[in-house]
Design a protein around this motif. Structure first.
Motif, PDB file in Angstrom:
ATOM      1  N   LEU A  93       0.835  -1.201   0.000  1.00  6.59           N
ATOM      2  CA  LEU A  93       0.000   0.000   0.000  1.00  6.59           C
ATOM      3  C   LEU A  93       0.874   1.257   0.000  1.00  6.59           C
ATOM      4  O   LEU A  93       1.855   1.343   0.745  1.00  6.59           O
ATOM      5  N   ALA A  94       0.523   2.219  -0.843  1.00  8.63           N
ATOM      6  CA  ALA A  94       1.235   3.500  -0.865  1.00  8.63           C
ATOM      7  C   ALA A  94       0.380   4.598  -0.244  1.00  8.63           C
ATOM      8  O   ALA A  94       0.828   5.299   0.666  1.00  8.63           O
ATOM      9  N   ILE A  95      -0.857   4.749  -0.731  1.00  7.46           N
ATOM     10  CA  ILE A  95      -1.727   5.822  -0.245  1.00  7.46           C
ATOM     11  C   ILE A  95      -3.161   5.305  -0.126  1.00  7.46           C
ATOM     12  O   ILE A  95      -3.643   4.557  -0.983  1.00  7.46           O
ATOM     13  N   ASP A  96      -3.818   5.748   0.936  1.00  6.58           N
ATOM     14  CA  ASP A  96      -5.241   5.497   1.162  1.00  6.58           C
ATOM     15  C   ASP A  96      -5.887   6.863   1.350  1.00  6.58           C
ATOM     16  O   ASP A  96      -5.653   7.539   2.355  1.00  6.58           O
ATOM     17  N   TYR A  97      -6.692   7.280   0.378  1.00  6.72           N
ATOM     18  CA  TYR A  97      -7.199   8.649   0.312  1.00  6.72           C
ATOM     19  C   TYR A  97      -8.717   8.658   0.430  1.00  6.72           C
ATOM     20  O   TYR A  97      -9.411   7.941  -0.285  1.00  6.72           O
ATOM     21  N   THR A  98      -9.212   9.486   1.338  1.00 10.45           N
ATOM     22  CA  THR A  98     -10.651   9.698   1.478  1.00 10.45           C
ATOM     23  C   THR A  98     -10.977  11.102   0.969  1.00 10.45           C
ATOM     24  O   THR A  98     -10.705  12.098   1.662  1.00 10.45           O
ATOM     25  N   PRO A  99     -11.520  11.224  -0.238  1.00 11.20           N
ATOM     26  CA  PRO A  99     -11.841  12.544  -0.800  1.00 11.20           C
ATOM     27  C   PRO A  99     -13.191  13.036  -0.277  1.00 11.20           C
ATOM     28  O   PRO A  99     -14.220  12.936  -0.956  1.00 11.20           O
TER      29      PRO A  99
END
Length: 264
Positions: A93-99
């Motif tokens: 995993l690199a990024i987990d983004y919640t927009p």
């Protein structure tokens, strides 16, 4: 003395097996770790492959320390989460983004430790996931090489530094951020894992625009571009934190993009 299980309990156990994970679709990329990663990232949620999740990257990694990847799912309604991962990295995993109030768009640079599938996945409001990506050829070693700032010896002088720009045109507002951080993976001798961990973007009134969880597989001196819902004149407040508690903070004023950029 043997313990006796009540007959009712025994009968329930016999007919109530442990819940199984949702069946993953067959991986078109044939990754050896797809099943394990799918269970980790998606659990019981339905998953399907969908080319509308655009994962944009070079086919060959010229620099395995810093490989550019963009996940663009702006054509999909109801996206509530975006993740970026590389199957065969030791830290996938690199990024987990919640927009929270932002477009389903994320651009950054990651490390690559070997030839690997690189994927983007988005979660919809109903909990299901859409996944896309492809194989990338890489010489390897991106996660096990010491960061350049460690070699120079000046990394500690720049912790907490962040630069950014927020520009608006007909396509929306883009916020580009650049942080100074070594992003140690823990795979270099005598250097523990140490990374920028969270970045929060908010409006001036404190309401959330988006939340970004970051892993050590993101490249040294991370760069991140997102597209929050903001107009010219708005102010965007950012707050970041690394795994040692070093804080990053700043405020960006959204400006109109130069004509040459807006025409693209």
């Amino acid at each position: 003395m043997a313990l006796k299980m009540p007959l009712v309990v025994a009968a329930l156990l016999a007919v109530a097996p442990c819940p199984a994970l949702a069946k993953l679709p067959v991986d078109p990329l044939g990754s050896p770790t797809w099943t394990a990663l799918g269970a980790t990232f998606f659990g019981n949620d339905p998953v399907r492959f969908d080319d509308r999740v655009k994962v944009i990257y070079p086919e060959i990694a010229e620099n395995q320390r810093s490989f550019p990847v963009t996940v663009d799912a702006r054509g999909i309604a109801g996206v509530k989460r975006v993740i970026l991962f590389a199957d065969l990295n030791p830290i996938p995993l690199a990024i987990d983004y919640t927009p929270t109030a932002a477009a389903a768009f994320l651009s950054t640079r990651i490390k690559l430790d070997q030839r690997t599938p690189v994927r983007g996945a988005v979660q919809l409001a109903d909990g299901s996931w859409l996944v896309s990506g492809g194989w990338v050829d890489a010489a390897g070693g991106g996660c096990s090489m010491p960061p350049l700032s460690r070699a120079k010896g000046d990394w500690a002088e720049h912790l907490g530094e962040v630069r950014g720009v927020a520009q608006h045109d007909a396509g929306g507002t883009r916020v580009a951020l650049a942080f100074r951080h070594p992003m140690d993976t823990g795979f270099v001798g005598n250097t523990p894992i140490y990374n920028l961990e969270t970045v929060e973007l908010k409006r001036a009134d404190g309401s959330s625009l988006g939340s970004i969880q970051i892993e050590a597989s993101v490249a040294e001196d991370p760069t991140i571009t997102v597209m929050p819902e903001a107009a010219v004149g708005d102010r965007i407040v950012l707050a970041g934190l690394d795994t040692n508690g070093i804080a990053y903070a700043g405020t960006l004023a959204v400006k109109a993009a130069p004509a040459a950029l807006a025409a693209r």
